[in-house]
Motif scaffolding. Structure first.
Motif, mmCIF file in Angstrom:
data_model
loop_
_atom_site.group_PDB
_atom_site.id
_atom_site.type_symbol
_atom_site.label_atom_id
_atom_site.label_comp_id
_atom_site.label_asym_id
_atom_site.label_seq_id
_atom_site.Cartn_x
_atom_site.Cartn_y
_atom_site.Cartn_z
ATOM 1 N N LYS A 51 29.848 124.244 0.238
ATOM 2 C CA LYS A 51 30.911 123.441 -0.384
ATOM 3 C C LYS A 51 31.777 122.870 0.735
ATOM 4 O O LYS A 51 32.521 123.610 1.383
ATOM 5 C CB LYS A 51 31.749 124.311 -1.316
ATOM 6 C CG LYS A 51 31.041 124.642 -2.625
ATOM 7 C CD LYS A 51 31.826 125.657 -3.441
ATOM 8 C CE LYS A 51 31.710 127.038 -2.829
ATOM 9 N NZ LYS A 51 32.496 128.074 -3.436
ATOM 10 N N ALA A 52 31.680 121.581 0.955
ATOM 11 C CA ALA A 52 32.417 120.978 2.065
ATOM 12 C C ALA A 52 32.661 119.498 1.815
ATOM 13 O O ALA A 52 31.955 118.861 1.040
ATOM 14 C CB ALA A 52 31.635 121.157 3.363
ATOM 15 N N ASP A 53 33.671 118.964 2.477
ATOM 16 C CA ASP A 53 33.945 117.523 2.437
ATOM 17 C C ASP A 53 33.780 116.966 3.842
ATOM 18 O O ASP A 53 34.400 117.472 4.787
ATOM 19 C CB ASP A 53 35.384 117.249 1.971
ATOM 20 C CG ASP A 53 35.669 117.869 0.609
ATOM 21 O OD1 ASP A 53 34.760 117.835 -0.255
ATOM 22 O OD2 ASP A 53 36.776 118.410 0.426
ATOM 23 N N SER A 80 35.461 122.734 5.265
ATOM 24 C CA SER A 80 34.510 123.662 4.652
ATOM 25 C C SER A 80 35.250 124.586 3.697
ATOM 26 O O SER A 80 36.086 125.398 4.121
ATOM 27 C CB SER A 80 33.802 124.494 5.728
ATOM 28 O OG SER A 80 33.071 125.537 5.092
ATOM 29 N N HIS A 81 34.922 124.465 2.418
ATOM 30 C CA HIS A 81 35.590 125.322 1.430
ATOM 31 C C HIS A 81 35.015 126.732 1.461
ATOM 32 O O HIS A 81 35.721 127.704 1.204
ATOM 33 C CB HIS A 81 35.483 124.693 0.044
ATOM 34 C CG HIS A 81 36.097 123.328 -0.013
ATOM 35 N ND1 HIS A 81 37.455 123.130 0.154
ATOM 36 C CD2 HIS A 81 35.550 122.102 -0.146
ATOM 37 C CE1 HIS A 81 37.713 121.824 0.108
ATOM 38 N NE2 HIS A 81 36.569 121.182 -0.074
ATOM 39 N N THR A 82 33.749 126.848 1.790
ATOM 40 C CA THR A 82 33.140 128.176 1.906
ATOM 41 C C THR A 82 33.842 128.988 3.001
ATOM 42 O O THR A 82 34.131 130.164 2.823
ATOM 43 C CB THR A 82 31.640 128.052 2.276
ATOM 44 O OG1 THR A 82 31.022 127.184 1.339
ATOM 45 C CG2 THR A 82 30.958 129.408 2.271
ATOM 46 N N GLU A 84 36.764 128.216 4.244
ATOM 47 C CA GLU A 84 38.204 127.966 4.174
ATOM 48 C C GLU A 84 38.721 127.514 5.531
ATOM 49 O O GLU A 84 39.653 128.097 6.098
ATOM 50 C CB GLU A 84 38.950 129.202 3.664
ATOM 51 C CG GLU A 84 38.592 129.524 2.222
ATOM 52 C CD GLU A 84 39.354 130.709 1.646
ATOM 53 O OE1 GLU A 84 40.046 131.392 2.412
ATOM 54 O OE2 GLU A 84 39.248 130.922 0.429
ATOM 55 N N SER A 141 43.755 116.348 5.912
ATOM 56 C CA SER A 141 43.047 117.579 5.537
ATOM 57 C C SER A 141 44.006 118.761 5.496
ATOM 58 O O SER A 141 43.981 119.584 4.582
ATOM 59 C CB SER A 141 41.929 117.880 6.553
ATOM 60 O OG SER A 141 41.105 116.753 6.727
ATOM 61 N N TYR A 145 44.921 121.245 2.389
ATOM 62 C CA TYR A 145 44.479 122.653 2.457
ATOM 63 C C TYR A 145 45.273 123.357 3.545
ATOM 64 O O TYR A 145 44.739 123.740 4.582
ATOM 65 C CB TYR A 145 42.971 122.715 2.728
ATOM 66 C CG TYR A 145 42.167 122.042 1.644
ATOM 67 C CD1 TYR A 145 41.945 122.686 0.425
ATOM 68 C CD2 TYR A 145 41.676 120.745 1.805
ATOM 69 C CE1 TYR A 145 41.244 122.059 -0.592
ATOM 70 C CE2 TYR A 145 40.979 120.110 0.800
ATOM 71 C CZ TYR A 145 40.764 120.773 -0.400
ATOM 72 O OH TYR A 145 40.075 120.152 -1.407
ATOM 73 N N TYR A 148 44.144 126.735 5.074
ATOM 74 C CA TYR A 148 42.842 126.872 5.731
ATOM 75 C C TYR A 148 43.016 127.111 7.228
ATOM 76 O O TYR A 148 43.982 126.653 7.840
ATOM 77 C CB TYR A 148 41.997 125.597 5.528
ATOM 78 C CG TYR A 148 41.266 125.539 4.201
ATOM 79 C CD1 TYR A 148 41.659 126.326 3.124
ATOM 80 C CD2 TYR A 148 40.176 124.688 4.034
ATOM 81 C CE1 TYR A 148 40.984 126.250 1.910
ATOM 82 C CE2 TYR A 148 39.496 124.612 2.820
ATOM 83 C CZ TYR A 148 39.906 125.404 1.757
ATOM 84 O OH TYR A 148 39.247 125.336 0.559
#
Ligand code: NAG
Ligand code: NAG
Length: 289
Positions: A51-53, A80-82, A84, A141, A145, A148
């Protein structure tokens, strides 16, 4: 008898409290390839992240002298959401022109914000990338977040730019020192002693990984006033899976790669990090600490 406590089912989505081979091999090192641009970058993006942008890639001419368009630097920003984390990846030197310029300008320096002398070519390159789109990409970003971590990585020249970026983000108040995680590979010296000694107060979680007899960490000489920042992770081997490493927490330790005699320094070892088999794993790190 040692008691080892670890939770095998537990996963830590962020960087571990200190260097682990797993993190170098399966996260930071392969993620550095994201800086290279082009279709390869997107291939690595698919390989590295679940899971990432994808946020931004910038390649810019960074020549100090003659506007040589072959002298460039690159940076890629990914969320990267995985993990964080917000990743900033910096590319190595490309081509003979750039290599020559790094050699010719090695003695040229400039002041780092907040104090300390740094290499002018690297600092200038970083500022061109920063003002050429990385600043906006990073701040957007970070605003989205804010909790993160910020992971910064690069190989070779990319390692020098990574270190300066990490220090810069904290010095300028764009990130807190506890949020920044820096891991570089084959990083050349890029700051003088005053900067290098101040560096751990800016970026305490910082690891300079060195492969065996790699020439590049020795290439920019201490005689000109340069000094490596801490901490060094030295693999005195081919970095195959399971190979041991030594951690040296004092800068320029003779127990790590500075123990290698100059006649053994090898440009071949500048490649071959993780035995050329480092691969991204999309999963978050197993929590062993
Ligand atoms: C850039 O590199 C190419 C070969 O890769 C070379 O032909 C060209 O002359 C170089 N340009 C400059 C300005 O040095
Ligand atoms: C590093 O490895 C070489 C063999 O490749 C060995 O001769 C040397 O003693 C090792 N250095 C240290 C500090 O362990």
């Amino acid at each position: 008898m040692a008691i080892i406590i670890f939770a095998i089912d537990d996963v830590d989505s962020r960087a571990p409290s200190k260097y682990t081979d797993w993190f170098g091999r399966h996260k930071f090192f392969p993620m550095g390839y994201l800086a290279n641009g082009g279709s390869y970058m997107m291939e690595m993006f698919d390989k590295c992240f679940d899971k990432a942008d994808f946020i931004k890639h910038v390649t810019a001419v960074v020549d100090l002298k003659n506007k040589d368009k072959n002298v460039t630097a690159s940076c890629t920003v990914v969320i990267s959401h995985t993990d964080e984390s917000i990743l900033l990846a910096f590319r190595p030197t490309y081509g003979v022109d750039e290599q020559n310029e790094e050699i010719l300008t090695v003695a040229e320096t400039t002041s780092f914000p907040g104090g300390g002398i740094v290499n002018k070519f690297y600092y200038n390159a970083l500022m061109i990338l920063w003002n050429g789109g990385i600043k906006d990409a990073f701040l957007t970003s970070k605003n989205k977040y804010s909790n993160y971590e910020i992971w910064i990585t690069g190989h070779s020249m990319g390692g020098a730019l990574s270190s300066l970026m990490a220090g810069y983000l904290v010095q300028m108040g764009y990130a807190s020192s506890s949020a920044v995680k820096l891991m570089t590979f084959g990083e050349p010296r890029n700051g003088h002693k005053d900067f290098a000694n101040r560096f751990p107060t800016l970026v305490p979680w910082a690891y300079r990984v060195v492969h065996h007899n790699d020439y590049v960490p020795h290439s920019i000489p201490q005689e000109l006033g340069y000094q490596h920042h801490r901490n060094e992770i030295w693999y005195n081997n081919t970095m195959a899976n399971g190979d041991p490493y030594i951690e040296c927490d004092e800068p320029e330790s003779l127990k790590c790669s500075n123990s290698v005699a100059p006649d053994k320094w090898s440009i071949l070892d500048h490649g071959g990090y993780f035995d050329k088999k480092a691969s991204c794993l999309k999963t978050a790190s197993p929590m062993l600490f």
